[in-house]
Every structure is written in structure tokens, then in C-alpha cells.
Design a protein around this motif. Sequence first.
Motif, PDB file in Angstrom:
ATOM      1  N   GLU A   4       0.986  -1.182   0.063  1.00 42.20           N
ATOM      2  CA  GLU A   4      -0.025  -0.002   0.104  1.00 42.20           C
ATOM      3  C   GLU A   4       0.764   1.430   0.072  1.00 42.20           C
ATOM      4  OE1 GLU A   4      -3.343   1.873   3.000  1.00 42.20           O
ATOM      5  OE2 GLU A   4      -3.432  -0.292   2.513  1.00 42.20           O
ATOM      6  N   ASP A   5       0.451   2.103  -0.931  1.00 45.84           N
ATOM      7  CA  ASP A   5       1.413   3.528  -0.939  1.00 45.84           C
ATOM      8  C   ASP A   5       0.947   4.304   0.623  1.00 45.84           C
ATOM      9  OD1 ASP A   5       1.694   3.060  -3.710  1.00 45.84           O
ATOM     10  OD2 ASP A   5       0.223   4.342  -4.186  1.00 45.84           O
ATOM     11  N   GLU A   6       2.163   5.105   0.695  1.00 50.62           N
ATOM     12  CA  GLU A   6       2.278   5.882   1.968  1.00 50.62           C
ATOM     13  C   GLU A   6       1.853   7.296   1.705  1.00 50.62           C
ATOM     14  OE1 GLU A   6       2.799   6.453   6.015  1.00 50.62           O
ATOM     15  OE2 GLU A   6       2.431   4.611   5.085  1.00 50.62           O
ATOM     16  N   GLU A   7       0.758   7.870   2.242  1.00 57.68           N
ATOM     17  CA  GLU A   7       0.627   9.230   2.296  1.00 57.68           C
ATOM     18  C   GLU A   7       1.186  10.281   3.414  1.00 57.68           C
ATOM     19  OE1 GLU A   7      -1.443  10.842   0.003  1.00 57.68           O
ATOM     20  OE2 GLU A   7      -1.925   9.000  -1.085  1.00 57.68           O
ATOM     21  N   LEU A   8       1.712  10.981   2.715  1.00 55.47           N
ATOM     22  CA  LEU A   8       2.493  11.807   3.830  1.00 55.47           C
ATOM     23  C   LEU A   8       1.655  13.005   3.800  1.00 55.47           C
ATOM     24  CD1 LEU A   8       6.495  11.350   2.660  1.00 55.47           C
ATOM     25  CD2 LEU A   8       5.188  10.229   4.388  1.00 55.47           C
ATOM     26  N   SER A   9       2.490  14.010   4.598  1.00 55.74           N
ATOM     27  CA  SER A   9       1.527  15.429   4.771  1.00 55.74           C
ATOM     28  C   SER A   9       1.421  16.066   3.604  1.00 55.74           C
ATOM     29  CB  SER A   9       2.230  16.176   5.569  1.00 55.74           C
ATOM     30  OG  SER A   9       3.588  16.534   5.252  1.00 55.74           O
ATOM     31  N   ASP A  10       0.517  16.913   3.102  1.00 56.68           N
ATOM     32  CA  ASP A  10       0.320  17.724   2.090  1.00 56.68           C
ATOM     33  C   ASP A  10       0.017  16.866   0.778  1.00 56.68           C
ATOM     34  OD1 ASP A  10      -0.474  20.086   0.920  1.00 56.68           O
ATOM     35  OD2 ASP A  10       1.580  20.649   0.535  1.00 56.68           O
ATOM     36  N   GLY A  11      -0.213  15.790   0.851  1.00 57.53           N
ATOM     37  CA  GLY A  11      -0.591  14.951  -0.450  1.00 57.53           C
ATOM     38  C   GLY A  11       0.408  14.179  -1.065  1.00 57.53           C
ATOM     39  N   LEU A  12       1.570  14.170  -0.432  1.00 61.38           N
ATOM     40  CA  LEU A  12       2.669  13.182  -1.063  1.00 61.38           C
ATOM     41  C   LEU A  12       2.542  11.960  -1.118  1.00 61.38           C
ATOM     42  CD1 LEU A  12       5.228  13.942  -2.876  1.00 61.38           C
ATOM     43  CD2 LEU A  12       6.424  13.136  -0.870  1.00 61.38           C
ATOM     44  N   ARG A  69       3.888  16.143  -8.898  1.00 61.70           N
ATOM     45  CA  ARG A  69       4.550  17.183  -8.238  1.00 61.70           C
ATOM     46  C   ARG A  69       5.991  17.164  -8.820  1.00 61.70           C
ATOM     47  NH1 ARG A  69       2.293  18.652  -2.411  1.00 61.70           N
ATOM     48  NH2 ARG A  69      -0.004  18.027  -2.948  1.00 61.70           N
ATOM     49  N   GLY A  70       6.422  16.476  -9.627  1.00 59.37           N
ATOM     50  CA  GLY A  70       7.740  16.184 -10.134  1.00 59.37           C
ATOM     51  C   GLY A  70       8.170  17.391 -10.762  1.00 59.37           C
ATOM     52  N   GLY A  71       9.261  17.126 -11.704  1.00 60.62           N
ATOM     53  CA  GLY A  71       9.955  18.262 -12.468  1.00 60.62           C
ATOM     54  C   GLY A  71      11.199  17.734 -12.768  1.00 60.62           C
ATOM     55  N   ALA A  72      12.234  18.461 -13.287  1.00 63.75           N
ATOM     56  CA  ALA A  72      13.386  18.103 -13.864  1.00 63.75           C
ATOM     57  C   ALA A  72      14.496  18.189 -12.602  1.00 63.75           C
ATOM     58  CB  ALA A  72      13.829  19.011 -14.920  1.00 63.75           C
ATOM     59  N   SER A  73      15.109  17.139 -12.350  1.00 66.23           N
ATOM     60  CA  SER A  73      16.171  17.180 -11.158  1.00 66.23           C
ATOM     61  C   SER A  73      17.424  17.210 -11.643  1.00 66.23           C
ATOM     62  CB  SER A  73      15.896  16.220 -10.086  1.00 66.23           C
ATOM     63  OG  SER A  73      14.435  16.179  -9.598  1.00 66.23           O
ATOM     64  N   LEU A  74      18.447  17.673 -11.100  1.00 65.07           N
ATOM     65  CA  LEU A  74      19.792  17.789 -11.275  1.00 65.07           C
ATOM     66  C   LEU A  74      20.552  17.104 -10.163  1.00 65.07           C
ATOM     67  CD1 LEU A  74      22.145  18.570 -13.398  1.00 65.07           C
ATOM     68  CD2 LEU A  74      22.185  20.563 -12.048  1.00 65.07           C
ATOM     69  N   VAL A  75      21.444  16.101 -10.606  1.00 65.58           N
ATOM     70  CA  VAL A  75      22.350  15.657  -9.615  1.00 65.58           C
ATOM     71  C   VAL A  75      23.823  15.866 -10.255  1.00 65.58           C
ATOM     72  CG1 VAL A  75      23.330  13.348  -8.723  1.00 65.58           C
ATOM     73  CG2 VAL A  75      20.930  13.563  -9.230  1.00 65.58           C
ATOM     74  N   GLY A 142       3.439  16.854 -14.025  1.00 65.19           N
ATOM     75  CA  GLY A 142       4.281  16.709 -12.881  1.00 65.19           C
ATOM     76  C   GLY A 142       5.186  15.626 -12.866  1.00 65.19           C
ATOM     77  N   GLY A 143       5.461  15.025 -14.054  1.00 64.64           N
ATOM     78  CA  GLY A 143       6.527  13.944 -14.080  1.00 64.64           C
ATOM     79  C   GLY A 143       7.757  14.241 -13.718  1.00 64.64           C
ATOM     80  N   CYS A 144       8.611  13.344 -13.521  1.00 66.27           N
ATOM     81  CA  CYS A 144       9.810  13.453 -12.659  1.00 66.27           C
ATOM     82  C   CYS A 144      10.800  12.876 -13.708  1.00 66.27           C
ATOM     83  CB  CYS A 144      10.233  12.920 -11.328  1.00 66.27           C
ATOM     84  SG  CYS A 144      11.307  13.266 -10.533  1.00 66.27           S
ATOM     85  N   SER A 145      12.084  13.676 -13.946  1.00 59.69           N
ATOM     86  CA  SER A 145      13.103  13.103 -14.901  1.00 59.69           C
ATOM     87  C   SER A 145      14.380  13.696 -14.132  1.00 59.69           C
ATOM     88  CB  SER A 145      12.991  13.710 -16.171  1.00 59.69           C
ATOM     89  OG  SER A 145      12.853  15.328 -16.379  1.00 59.69           O
ATOM     90  N   VAL A 146      15.673  13.091 -14.580  1.00 57.83           N
ATOM     91  CA  VAL A 146      16.701  13.313 -13.736  1.00 57.83           C
ATOM     92  C   VAL A 146      18.040  13.463 -14.601  1.00 57.83           C
ATOM     93  CG1 VAL A 146      18.286  12.254 -12.009  1.00 57.83           C
ATOM     94  CG2 VAL A 146      15.948  11.937 -11.805  1.00 57.83           C
ATOM     95  N   LEU A 147      18.754  14.455 -14.458  1.00 57.19           N
ATOM     96  CA  LEU A 147      19.950  14.701 -15.230  1.00 57.19           C
ATOM     97  C   LEU A 147      21.159  14.551 -14.393  1.00 57.19           C
ATOM     98  CD1 LEU A 147      21.342  15.259 -18.106  1.00 57.19           C
ATOM     99  CD2 LEU A 147      21.425  17.684 -17.334  1.00 57.19           C
TER     100      LEU A 147
END
Length: 176
Positions: A4-12, A69-75, A142-147
Motif C-alpha cells: 500500500e502506498d504511503e500518504e505523507l503530509s500535504d498529499g505526497l 508534483r515532479g519536475g526536472a532534477s539535477l544530480v 508533474g512527471g519527474c526526470s533526472v539529469l
Amino acid sequence: EEAEDEELSDGLTVPGRLWKRMFEHQRTCVEWLWELHRQQAGGIVGDEMGLGKTLQVIAMWAALQKSGRGGASLVVCPATVLRQWQRETRRWAPELKAVEVLHSSAMASDPAARLALITKVFAAAEAGAETGAAADGELSGGGCSVLVTSYEMCLSRGNSAAGAAELARVPWSVLV
């Protein structure tokens, strides 16, 4: 059996398959990362090697994507672990839209290739993510991608200067 998915505060919503495999300290860190993200604040996750910092960040990305709620992330990391970030992200969160590596002397000197890769990562994030709220399976954004890139690619000198400028202009959702 699906966890089961875990619901955190504010809808995450953290995917259950990740949440169930995490230790309590890792879960606490994901909650803390979410709080920092909500406040648009930075933080440092620093502990002994092998305690799951990479998984904690990946779980946060997966939760952002699942929640739309994603977006592009940079590592930005040492060149020696570029492929490890890519491999672990694909392993733990295969649903992420793109996980790309920006590093090499050839790419550093080819502005078109750099720009194309950065654009690909942003386009993937903009394409959206399937969320539980989208019953008809449509993408809701709100997709999430990573560079993943190296410290060298972020330097403002030599062949990397143009790449550093391109990376600095991007409105990253998450920086690691």
C-alpha cells in the motif's frame, strides 16, 4: 502482493513498493526531504556510507512523480558515480520519465548535444506522470526526470564553461 502506498503530509504519495523496503531512518529522511521541498529550502543528508542516501532521494523523486508534483532534477556528483546514480534510479524508480547522464569530453565541447540532452530531460518532466487521480490514464503533468552530471561539467572554465551556463539557466525542481 502489492504494498500500500504511503500518504505523507500535504498529499505526497510514496510508492508502497519503495516505502515497505525502507528502514525507519530512511522513511524519516524522505519525510524531511518533502518538508524541505515544500519550503523551497535546501538541506544536507550526511551520514555514514551505506545507509541509503541514494535510495532516500530516489524515493522522494518517485513520490513527487506519483503525486504529480515532479519536475526536472539535477544530480551533481563525482564522475566515478555518475553511472551508479543512473543505474540505481532506473532500478528503484523505473517509472521516472528520463534518467540521463551529461558527461564526457565530446559532449562538453558539443553545445548542440548538451542542449538536446537537457531539453530531453525537461520534455520528459513536462510530459507528466500517470497519477492515481487520473482514472482514465491520461497524463496529468508533474512527471519527474533526472539529469546526472559531474562537478567538472558545472565548472565555469575550459570546455565546460558553456555547459555550466546552460545548467545554471535551467529552473531545476530538485538539486542533489
